[in-house]
Write a protein that holds these residues in place. Structure first.
Motif, short mmCIF file in Angstrom:
data_model
loop_
_atom_site.label_atom_id
_atom_site.label_comp_id
_atom_site.label_asym_id
_atom_site.label_seq_id
_atom_site.Cartn_x
_atom_site.Cartn_y
_atom_site.Cartn_z
N SER A 90 1.02 -1.22 -0.16
CA SER A 90 0.08 -0.04 -0.04
C SER A 90 1.02 1.22 0.08
O SER A 90 2.03 1.23 0.46
N ASP A 91 0.26 2.31 -0.39
CA ASP A 91 1.22 3.48 -0.46
C ASP A 91 1.61 4.10 0.96
O ASP A 91 2.55 4.49 1.17
N ARG A 92 0.67 3.66 1.90
CA ARG A 92 0.78 4.19 3.43
C ARG A 92 2.07 3.38 3.76
O ARG A 92 3.08 3.78 4.60
N ALA A 93 2.19 2.06 3.66
CA ALA A 93 3.10 1.06 4.15
C ALA A 93 4.48 1.43 3.47
O ALA A 93 5.64 1.36 4.08
N LEU A 94 4.30 1.78 2.15
CA LEU A 94 5.87 2.07 1.58
C LEU A 94 6.19 3.18 1.91
O LEU A 94 7.59 3.62 1.97
N TYR A 95 5.27 4.37 2.21
CA TYR A 95 5.85 5.65 2.93
C TYR A 95 6.51 5.57 4.23
O TYR A 95 7.53 6.09 4.46
N GLU A 96 6.00 4.73 4.93
CA GLU A 96 6.48 4.55 6.21
C GLU A 96 8.01 3.72 6.05
O GLU A 96 8.68 3.62 6.80
#
Length: 96
Positions: A90-96
């Protein structure tokens, strides 16, 4: 190329041995011919490798500058990432 040198070696070999180094007497001046021939062939191969390397460098630089014919230029700047774990997709998991 060296058969005439070997065949006149003087040992008096028969058959195919007449055309080999076995027919040259030990310490003969004819032994210089294979050594000189080897050095000439080595330098010739190095020369050819150098010329081909120059050609390859030119083609490589042209490819790096212009890319492959028929391929969109954006593909040169793209990166494909595979086998990303499910929890990171997910975008959120990749961002973190």
């Amino acid at each position: 190329i060296l058969w005439p040198v070997f065949s006149s070696g003087g040992y008096g070999m028969d058959g195919w041995y007449r055309f080999g180094m076995a027919n040259v007497t030990q310490g003969s001046w004819r032994l210089w011919f294979p050594a000189i021939f080897m050095w000439l062939m080595t330098f010739y191969v190095f020369f050819l490798m150098n010329e081909e390397y120059k050609n390859w460098i030119q083609l490589r630089m042209e490819f790096l500058a212009n890319g492959d014919i028929g391929v969109h230029h954006q593909h040169r700047y793209s990166l494909m990432v595979e086998r990303i774990p499910h929890e990171l997709r997910s975008d959120r998991a990749l961002y973190e």
